[in-house]
Enzyme design. Structure first.
Site, PDB file in Angstrom:
ATOM      1  N   ASP A 165     -43.391  78.716  13.789  1.00 10.45           N
ATOM      2  CA  ASP A 165     -43.565  77.296  13.496  1.00 10.45           C
ATOM      3  C   ASP A 165     -44.534  76.741  14.531  1.00 10.45           C
ATOM      4  O   ASP A 165     -44.247  76.750  15.728  1.00 10.45           O
ATOM      5  CB  ASP A 165     -42.230  76.554  13.569  1.00 10.45           C
ATOM      6  CG  ASP A 165     -42.375  75.071  13.274  1.00 10.45           C
ATOM      7  OD1 ASP A 165     -42.832  74.732  12.177  1.00 10.45           O
ATOM      8  OD2 ASP A 165     -42.044  74.258  14.163  1.00 10.45           O
ATOM      9  N   GLU A 249     -46.605  78.981   8.506  1.00 11.59           N
ATOM     10  CA  GLU A 249     -46.696  77.928   7.501  1.00 11.59           C
ATOM     11  C   GLU A 249     -48.153  77.541   7.305  1.00 11.59           C
ATOM     12  O   GLU A 249     -48.928  77.456   8.271  1.00 11.59           O
ATOM     13  CB  GLU A 249     -45.882  76.718   7.942  1.00 11.59           C
ATOM     14  CG  GLU A 249     -45.778  75.627   6.892  1.00 11.59           C
ATOM     15  CD  GLU A 249     -44.896  74.485   7.345  1.00 11.59           C
ATOM     16  OE1 GLU A 249     -44.711  73.545   6.552  1.00 11.59           O
ATOM     17  OE2 GLU A 249     -44.413  74.524   8.491  1.00 11.59           O
ATOM     18  N   CYS A 301     -30.801  73.692   6.525  1.00 14.02           N
ATOM     19  CA  CYS A 301     -30.005  74.443   7.500  1.00 14.02           C
ATOM     20  C   CYS A 301     -30.276  75.925   7.304  1.00 14.02           C
ATOM     21  O   CYS A 301     -30.093  76.470   6.215  1.00 14.02           O
ATOM     22  CB  CYS A 301     -28.527  74.133   7.313  1.00 14.02           C
ATOM     23  SG  CYS A 301     -27.431  75.164   8.334  1.00 14.02           S
ATOM     24  N   CYS A 304     -26.629  77.880   6.361  1.00 13.21           N
ATOM     25  CA  CYS A 304     -25.973  77.810   5.058  1.00 13.21           C
ATOM     26  C   CYS A 304     -26.912  77.383   3.937  1.00 13.21           C
ATOM     27  O   CYS A 304     -26.530  77.435   2.764  1.00 13.21           O
ATOM     28  CB  CYS A 304     -24.781  76.860   5.123  1.00 13.21           C
ATOM     29  SG  CYS A 304     -25.237  75.126   5.401  1.00 13.21           S
ATOM     30  N   CYS A 320     -25.514  70.498  11.168  1.00 12.71           N
ATOM     31  CA  CYS A 320     -25.362  70.609   9.718  1.00 12.71           C
ATOM     32  C   CYS A 320     -24.009  70.035   9.302  1.00 12.71           C
ATOM     33  O   CYS A 320     -22.963  70.448   9.823  1.00 12.71           O
ATOM     34  CB  CYS A 320     -25.477  72.075   9.302  1.00 12.71           C
ATOM     35  SG  CYS A 320     -25.195  72.340   7.524  1.00 12.71           S
ATOM     36  N   CYS A 323     -21.740  73.266   7.506  1.00  8.83           N
ATOM     37  CA  CYS A 323     -21.195  74.400   8.273  1.00  8.83           C
ATOM     38  C   CYS A 323     -20.998  74.087   9.744  1.00  8.83           C
ATOM     39  O   CYS A 323     -20.417  74.891  10.476  1.00  8.83           O
ATOM     40  CB  CYS A 323     -22.099  75.622   8.125  1.00  8.83           C
ATOM     41  SG  CYS A 323     -23.744  75.417   8.848  1.00  8.83           S
ATOM     42  N   ASP A 330     -37.180  72.865  15.874  1.00 10.47           N
ATOM     43  CA  ASP A 330     -38.321  73.753  15.745  1.00 10.47           C
ATOM     44  C   ASP A 330     -37.890  75.201  15.506  1.00 10.47           C
ATOM     45  O   ASP A 330     -38.492  75.909  14.697  1.00 10.47           O
ATOM     46  CB  ASP A 330     -39.197  73.668  17.001  1.00 10.47           C
ATOM     47  CG  ASP A 330     -39.768  72.270  17.205  1.00 10.47           C
ATOM     48  OD1 ASP A 330     -40.064  71.611  16.188  1.00 10.47           O
ATOM     49  OD2 ASP A 330     -39.923  71.843  18.364  1.00 10.47           O
TER      50      ASP A 330
END
Length: 382
Positions: A165, A249, A301, A304, A320, A323, A330
């Site tokens: 990232d 990305e 997330c 999950c 989250c 979960c 990041d």
């Protein structure tokens, strides 16, 4: 001069409603016939190969423009060719095998109608070069960039894979939790660059002192660019050596460069870094995967898969609600990049490794329409 003369002839023919001037006719008019005129007689003092290569560049620019208009060329629209200026930051001439350039036994570069040039070799050439491009940059430095045929160098296979990232606070965040600090080369050199710019603005236009100040400013800028390029090379080489697959990305750099973060975005140089990852992965037998920019990597997330919606940039850690996993924003995005890359390859069954190695940015390369094997450029400062 040959490039501009050819462009002018075609523009005048179009304005007069005449047919498109063919490549052969253009070569005859701007080279063969022009040498016989008093204004262009000096063209006979340089190698004819250089003149032909200038026309080849013009013809390639027109082909790309026409292909862009007809939809045969993907990507952003290509503008029509423009006139070149002797004040451009980058000046270059190209010699092919027909020019009979030579590397002497003493390590000098012999160019036709120029002579022997001293070269400080950055590396030895692995094979016979097919062409050499002599480049003058904005700081007055000269480089020789050779096109050579080079076999792939596969690295030993490894089981590790990484998602990356890219950011501004940290240049790269890896899916294994590592964070690479952003060096901010331009920001660190801003005071020195501002002093050099102020000194240039005080000099009288056309004076020798102004030219000296311009060179000092240009050299300060190229030091920043060289340091950034070296950082990208070292980091990309390390990541390719350590990992069997690398996923990044596909960022909209042009869009980000139009925001208030433009200077920081350009300072990071993401596009140059990603291009290095791509060609090094292809050369060393690694997998390189680009993830679509619309994948919500920071909103999902990684534990999950719950999509928790967009979050403002000041939120660096979040929990989250399903979960209870606590995420670094990041690192979570980097993990999702790696997961999306794995799912994309599994779903479509595509071959991740490209069929040809992309050329390094800013160096000489082969013509894109030629059936090329894997190529690599070996650059050497003159």
């Amino acid at each position: 001069m040959v490039f501009n003369d050819g462009l002018r002839i075609r523009q005048e023919a179009r304005a007069a409603g005449l047919p498109y001037v063919s490549d052969g006719e253009l070569s005859k008019r701007v080279i063969t016939q022009a040498k016989k005129t008093p204004e262009r007689s000096w063209l006979g003092e340089v190698s004819a190969v250089i003149l032909q290569q200038s026309l080849a560049d013009l013809n390639a620019a027109y082909r790309n423009f026409f292909a862009s208009l007809s939809g045969g060329r993907k990507g952003a629209k290509v503008a029509p060719p423009r006139f070149r200026s002797r004040k451009d930051d980058r000046q270059a001439i190209r010699f092919t095998r027909n020019a009979k350039f030579k590397i002497t036994a003493s390590g000098r570069l012999r160019l036709p109608k120029i002579g022997d040039l001293s070269v400080r070799w950055s590396r030895s050439l692995p094979s016979e070069p097919s062409s050499v491009t002599v480049i003058k940059d904005r700081a007055g430095r000269y480089f020789a960039s050779f096109v050579v045929e080079l076999a792939d160098e596969p690295l030993p296979e490894t089981t590790t894979k990484v998602g990356i990232d890219l950011g501004l606070k940290h240049f790269a965040i890896l899916s294994d939790g590592r964070k690479i600090t952003n060096p901010r080369f331009l920001r660190r050199a801003e005071k020195r660059l501002k002093r050099a710019q102020r000194a240039l603005s005080r000099k009288q236009k056309g004076s020798r002192n102004r030219e000296k100040a311009r060179l000092r400013l240009a050299r300060a800028h190229v030091r920043v660019a060289d340091a950034r390029r070296e950082f990208h090379h070292q980091l990309s080489t390390r990541l390719i050596r350590e990992n069997q697959a690398v996923a990044v990305e596909n960022l909209a750099v042009k869009g980000l460069a139009r925001t208030r973060l433009a200077k920081s975005v350009h300072d990071a140089g993401w596009a140059q870094f990603v291009a290095m990852l791509e060609y090094k992965a292809a050369r060393h037998g690694r997998a390189f995967i680009r993830i679509g920019r619309f994948v919500p990597t920071s909103q999902v997330c990684s534990a999950c898969g719950l999509g928790d919606g967009p979050k403002p940039l000041h939120v660096r850690r979040w929990t989250c609600p399903r979960c209870g996993a606590v995420h670094d924003r990041d690192v979570n995005a980097a993990i999702n990049v790696a997961k999306a890359a794995g799912l994309a390859v599994t779903a479509c069954g595509a071959q991740v490794r490209p069929g040809s190695v992309p050329a390094q940015r800013g160096e000489a390369g082969t013509h894109p329409k030629q059936p090329t094997p894997r190529w690599k450029q070996a650059g050497s400062p003159v």
